[in-house]
Scaffold this active site. Structure first.
Site, mmCIF file in Angstrom:
data_model
loop_
_atom_site.group_PDB
_atom_site.id
_atom_site.type_symbol
_atom_site.label_atom_id
_atom_site.label_comp_id
_atom_site.label_asym_id
_atom_site.label_seq_id
_atom_site.Cartn_x
_atom_site.Cartn_y
_atom_site.Cartn_z
ATOM 1 N N GLY A 77 0.822 -1.211 0.000
ATOM 2 C CA GLY A 77 0.000 0.000 0.000
ATOM 3 C C GLY A 77 0.854 1.258 0.000
ATOM 4 O O GLY A 77 1.190 1.786 1.070
ATOM 5 N N TYR A 78 1.224 1.726 -1.175
ATOM 6 C CA TYR A 78 2.050 2.938 -1.270
ATOM 7 C C TYR A 78 1.276 4.071 -1.942
ATOM 8 O O TYR A 78 0.912 5.054 -1.315
ATOM 9 C CB TYR A 78 3.313 2.658 -2.101
ATOM 10 C CG TYR A 78 4.418 1.902 -1.401
ATOM 11 C CD1 TYR A 78 4.260 1.397 -0.116
ATOM 12 C CD2 TYR A 78 5.631 1.692 -2.049
ATOM 13 C CE1 TYR A 78 5.276 0.701 0.504
ATOM 14 C CE2 TYR A 78 6.660 0.997 -1.432
ATOM 15 C CZ TYR A 78 6.483 0.503 -0.152
ATOM 16 O OH TYR A 78 7.496 -0.186 0.444
ATOM 17 N N SER A 79 1.044 3.927 -3.255
ATOM 18 C CA SER A 79 0.482 5.041 -4.032
ATOM 19 C C SER A 79 -0.918 5.422 -3.573
ATOM 20 O O SER A 79 -1.682 4.583 -3.097
ATOM 21 C CB SER A 79 0.421 4.655 -5.511
ATOM 22 O OG SER A 79 1.704 4.453 -6.013
ATOM 23 N N GLU A 90 12.437 -3.797 -5.658
ATOM 24 C CA GLU A 90 11.358 -3.818 -6.636
ATOM 25 C C GLU A 90 11.840 -3.406 -8.021
ATOM 26 O O GLU A 90 11.534 -4.059 -9.013
ATOM 27 C CB GLU A 90 10.240 -2.884 -6.161
ATOM 28 C CG GLU A 90 9.026 -2.908 -7.074
ATOM 29 C CD GLU A 90 7.828 -2.202 -6.459
ATOM 30 O OE1 GLU A 90 7.791 -2.072 -5.221
ATOM 31 O OE2 GLU A 90 6.956 -1.798 -7.225
ATOM 32 N N SER A 101 -1.685 -3.910 -6.311
ATOM 33 C CA SER A 101 -1.763 -5.228 -6.947
ATOM 34 C C SER A 101 -2.102 -6.276 -5.907
ATOM 35 O O SER A 101 -1.631 -6.188 -4.767
ATOM 36 C CB SER A 101 -0.433 -5.602 -7.599
ATOM 37 O OG SER A 101 -0.009 -4.581 -8.447
#
Lengths: 394, 360
Positions: A125-127, A242, A159
Site C-alpha cells: 500500500g504505497y500510491s 522492486e 496489486s
C-alpha cells in the site's frame, strides 16, 4: 574478462538440472496459485535450497551463504526447463529481504516463515490518488489511540489486494513533520474491519490492481517496521528490491524468439512476413537492442560479484527494458496485420491474444513502478549529476 | 566470472587519454582538420611511444600482443578525443590480415615495421562490405585492376586491398599503376581516399583464398569503428551535461529544466548498454567464435544508431552554439556520422545479421 562461472558452479548447475528433472512432475502447471500443489512444491524447493536460499534457517529459509551466481543459475535453469521456480509475490520478493534488514526479532519470527511457506500473501500500500510520482506527499493517516493505530484514507494501484492476506502500508503518522519525515511503515491483515477493496479494470480487460479504502482501521501499535517517522527510509529499502525486477532481459529474449517464430509462420499473400525486408529490418533492430540489454545485465551481474560500481547501467534498466518490450510486442501486432486486432476468444486468434495483451500491459509497466519520466529525472539527477528542478515557494 | 575491464585495461585507456589530452587537444585536432596535412606526425609518434601501432602484433615481431578488446578500448579513447591518428587499418585490420593470411616471410617483413610505426598501413576493403556501382578490384595473376573507394588510414605507405573474390593483397603506396586521390568527406579528423589500380603490382596474402579471412578483417574494423563511436558519443553526452549546468537562462541552469534533463537521460539510457555491448563483441571476436559474427554486426549497427541519436541530441542541448564551429562539437558529430557509414551501415549490417541466422 572471464565469462565462465567456473567448475564449482557448473557442478551446481548440473545438480540443479538433475533436481528439476527428477521432481518436475510435482510442480504446479502454471504460475497461478494451486491450493494443492503450490505449497508442497514451495516446501520442496526451500528444503533443497532452490527457494529462500539465503534466508536463515530460523526464519524458515534454507540458510545458505548468499551467492549471486548460484541464485542466477537457479533462475536460469528453472526458466530453461519452464518449471515454476516457487512462489514470488511482493511478500517474498520485497518485504522479506527488507524485514531481514530492518524488522524486529519478533517481526521476523512472526512474518517471515509463513510468508515463505505461502500461508501469508502480501500487497503493497504505497500510491494514493494524489500521491503517485510524488509518493512522499501521501495523506493516508495513522493516529495512535491508546495502544492502537487508527488508519484512514485511500490507496490505489494496489496489486493483489483482492486476494492478499496482509498489507504493508505507508501512512502519515506525523502530520507536523516535513513530508519525508512524517511517514510510518505499518503491517496489517486485510481481514481487519474497515477495509474495502475495489478492483480497477484496465485497458487489457483484466484487473491488475485495486483501490483500497480505509475507514477507522485499527491495528496493534507494534505492527510498525522501523520507528515512527522512519517509513520513507523503510519503503525505499523495499523499492530497491522492486525496481530490479522490471525489464528482465532474459524474459525479453524468450519473447523475441517467439516473435521470430511468429514472423516465420505468418504469411501475407503467400509470402512469409519475415521475407518482407521492412519487417525483417525492424526485427533485427530489436534483436540488436535486446542484445545490448542482455550484455548490460551481464555487466550488472559481474559488478555485483566483483563489488564494482555500475550504478548508471542499473538505473536505466527499468526505462529501457519496458520500452523495448513494448516495442517488441508492437512489432508482432504489426506483423499480424488485421489479425492483430483480434482479442479475447474466437477464431483466428494467435497466441491467445498475448501480443496485444503484453503490448498494453507493458504500456502499464512503462508508467507503473516509477513512470518513464520519473526514471529520466532519476537518471539525470543521480546518474548524470544534473541540477534538481527548483522547488516552488509555498 | 568477470565481465568488466581489468586494472591493466583501465590503465591502458587512461594512458592513451592522458597522452591525447596533453598532446592532441582540440586546437591540435582543428589544425589537422583545417590544414589538410597528410599526417599528424607528432600525434602518431606519441602513439608509437605508447606501443599502439603494435598492440595486436605478437612479441616475436616486435609488438605487444594484446587482445582485440584492448584495441577496441584504445579505439574508444581515440574516438572520445576525435584523435587525428591512423588506427583502424594500420593498427588493427592490416596487422591481423597479415598475421592470419600472410606467409612467414611476409609476416617477418611487414609486422615489425608496422609494430614500430615506421610503416603506416591503409585498408581498402569497402567493396567487400558493400560495393557501390560496379567498383571492384580484379587480379590478373600478377597485377591489380579497378578501383577501391574509402581506403581507411589513407595517407599510408602500404595498403591492404580486397579483390572481388575477397582475396587480400598488399600494395606499396608508391607502386607504379597506383593512383591515389584523397576524398573530401564530412570527417576532417581522419583521411579517406580512393585507390585506382591500372595494373598495379601487388603481393597476395596466400591464406586469404579462404574468404573468411576477409570477413574477419572487416569485422575487426567494424568493432573498432563501433568503439570509436561509443567514445565520441560519450564525450558529446558529457559535454552536453556540462554545458547544461553552466548555461543560465530564465535565472537558472538549463540543466534544471526537465526538457533538457530528459534529453540527457535518454542519451545516457541508450548509450550505457552500448558499453557492455562493445566489450562483449570485442571479447567474443576472439573468445566466443560461435557468436562473434552476429554480435559484431549488431554491435556496429546498434551503436551507430545510438551514436546518431546522441550526436544530434547533444548538439541540440547546446542550442545555437552547438551548430556553430565555436565549440568544435561538430567534429564529434561528423566522426560519428562517418563511422556509421563505413564498412557497412546499420541497414546492411542488420541484413547481414539476418543472413547469419538464416533469417534472410
Amino acid at each position: 574478462m572471464d565469462l565462465s562461472y567456473g567448475s564449482q558452479y557448473e557442478a551446481f548447475r548440473q545438480q540443479t538440472r538433475a533436481f528439476i528433472e527428477a521432481h518436475r512432475h510435482l510442480a504446479p502447471q502454471d504460475l497461478r496459485f494451486d491450493r494443492e500443489k503450490t505449497p508442497v512444491w514451495q516446501k520442496l524447493l526451500i528444503d533443497n535450497g532452490y527457494a529462500a536460499r539465503s534466508i536463515p534457517k530460523q526464519y524458515g529459509g534454507f540458510g545458505a551463504e548468499p551467492d549471486i551466481l548460484k541464485t542466477r543459475i537457479i533462475a536460469e535453469e528453472f526458466a530453461r526447463a519452464q518449471v515454476s521456480p516457487g512462489m514470488g509475490g511482493q511478500g517474498i520478493a520485497y518485504l522479506v529481504p527488507m524485514l531481514l534488514d530492518m524488522g524486529t526479532e519478533e517481526q521476523k519470527q512472526r512474518f517471515i516463515p509463513p510468508t515463505l511457506r505461502g500461508e501469508i500473501t502480501w500487497c503493497e500500500g504505497y500510491s494514493e490518488p494524489n500521491a503517485g510520482s510524488d509518493l512522499a506527499s501521501l495523506t493516508t493517516s495513522a493516529v495512535l489511540d491508546g495502544n492502537e493505530w487508527v488508519v484512514n484514507g485511500q490507496k490505489i494501484w494496489t496489486s493483489t489486494a483482492e486476494s492478499a492476506d496482509w498489507m504493508f502500508c505507508l501512512v502519515r503518522s506525523e502530520p507536523d513533520a516535513p513530508k519525508h519525515q512524517g511517514l510510518s511503515f505499518l503491517l496489517f491483515s486485510m481481514r481487519t474491519e474497515g477495509i474495502r477493496v475495489r478492483p480497477l479494470g484496465t485497458m487489457t480487460g483484466d484487473s491488475h490492481f485495486n483501490e483500497v479504502f480505509f475507514t477507522n482501521v485499527r491495528l496493534p501499535q507494534d505492527q510498525i517496521v522501523g520507528r515512527r517517522g522512519q517509513g520513507w527510509e523503510v519503503a525505499n529499502a523495499v523499492l530497491l528490491h522492486e525496481r530490479d525486477n522490471l525489464g528482465d532481459p532474459d524474459a525479453t529474449l524468450l519473447r523475441f524468439n517467439a516473435l521470430v517464430d511468429l514472423m516465420k509462420r505468418e504469411t501475407v499473400d503467400g509470402v512469409r512476413v519475415l521475407d518482407n525486408p521492412v519487417f525483417r529490418d525492424r526485427l533485427m533492430k530489436i534483436q540488436g537492442a535486446v542484445m545490448a540489454m542482455r550484455f548490460n545485465d551481464l555487466r550488472l551481474l559481474s559488478a555485483k560479484l566483483n563489488h564494482k560500481d555500475a550504478s548508471l547501467a542499473a538505473m536505466i534498466v527499468k526505462l529501457q527494458g519496458t520500452e523495448l518490450r513494448h516495442e517488441l510486442e508492437g512489432l508482432a501486432i504489426d506483423a499480424l496485420g488485421e489479425l492483430g486486432i483480434l482479442y479475447g476468444d474466437g477464431p483466428h486468434l494467435r497466441a491467445g491474444g498475448s501480443w496485444q495483451f503484453m503490448y498494453m500491459l507493458y504500456l502499464g509497466l512503462i508508467i507503473g513502478g516509477g513512470t518513464a519520466q520519473i526514471q529520466k529525472n532519476i537518471i539525470s539527477e543521480r546518474g548524470l549529476g544534473m541540477p534538481r528542478e527548483p522547488k516552488l515557494k509555498t | 566470472m568477470e565481465f568488466g575491464l581489468s586494472k591493466e585495461q583501465t590503465l591502458l585507456q587512461d594512458s592513451v587519454a592522458r597522452y591525447l589530452d596533453r598532446h592532441a587537444p582540440l586546437e591540435r585536432v582543428r589544425r589537422y582538420a583545417d590544414d589538410n596535412e597528410p599526417r599528424a606526425q607528432d600525434v602518431w609518434d606519441g602513439l608509437c611511444d605508447l606501443g599502439i601501432p603494435g598492440m595486436l602484433i605478437c612479441e616475436e615481431h616486435g609488438g605487444i600482443g594484446l587482445s582485440v578488446l584492448d584495441a577496441a578500448l584504445v579505439s574508444e579513447i581515440l574516438g572520445s578525443r576525435v584523435a587525428p591518428a591512423a588506427f583502424v587499418a594500420s593498427a588493427v585490420m592490416v596487422p591481423l590480415a597479415i598475421a592470419w593470411a600472410g606467409s612467414k616471410e611476409q609476416q617477418s617483413r611487414w609486422l615489425e615495421p608496422l609494430a614500430a610505426g615506421r610503416v603506416l598501413a591503409g585498408a581498402a576493403v569497402s567493396e567487400a562490405a558493400e560495393a557501390r556501382h560496379d567498383d571492384a578490384v580484379r587480379w590478373d595473376g600478377s597485377k591489380l585492376h579497378g578501383k577501391a573507394l574509402f581506403a581507411l588510414d589513407f595517407n599510408a605507405d602500404v595498403y591492404l586491398v580486397a579483390d572481388h573474390n575477397r582475396a587480400l593483397y598488399l600494395v606499396d603506396a608508391a607502386a607504379p599503376g597506383l593512383e591515389r586521390t584523397q576524398l573530401s568527406t564530412i570527417d576532417k579528423t581522419r583521411r579517406f581516399g580512393e585507390l585506382i589500380f591500372n595494373g598495379a603490382p601487388a603481393e597476395l596474402l596466400p591464406l586469404s583464398s579462404d574468404r573468411e579471412v576477409c570477413s574477419r578483417v572487416l569485422d575487426a574494423g567494424r568493432i573498432m569503428l563501433a568503439a570509436d563511436t561509443l567514445g565520441a558519443a560519450q564525450t558529446m553526452l558529457n559535454r552536453a551535461v556540462e554545458y547544461s549546468k553552466q548555461r543560465v537562462q530564465f535565472g537558472r541552469a538549463i540543466g534544471s529544466f526537465q526538457a533538457v534533463k530528459h534529453m540527457c537521460a535518454e542519451m545516457a539510457a541508450e548509450l550505457e548498454p552500448c558499453r557492455a555491448m562493445m566489450w562483449y563483441a570485442a571479447y567474443a571476436f576472439e573468445s566466443i567464435p560461435a557468436e562473434a559474427q552476429l554480435t559484431t554486426c549488431h554491435t556496429k549497427a546498434h551503436i551507430s544508431e545510438v551514436g546518431t541519436f546522441v550526436a544530434r541530441t547533444a548538439t541540440e542541448v547546446h542550442g545555437g552554439i552547438g551548430f556553430t564551429d565555436e565549440l568544435g562539437l561538430h567534429l564529434w558529430f561528423k566522426r560519428i556520422g562517418a563511422n556509421r557509414q563505413l564498412l557497412g551501415g546499420p541497414q546492411s549490417l542488420r541484413e547481414e545479421a539476418a543472413r547469419i541466422q538464416q533469417l534472410a
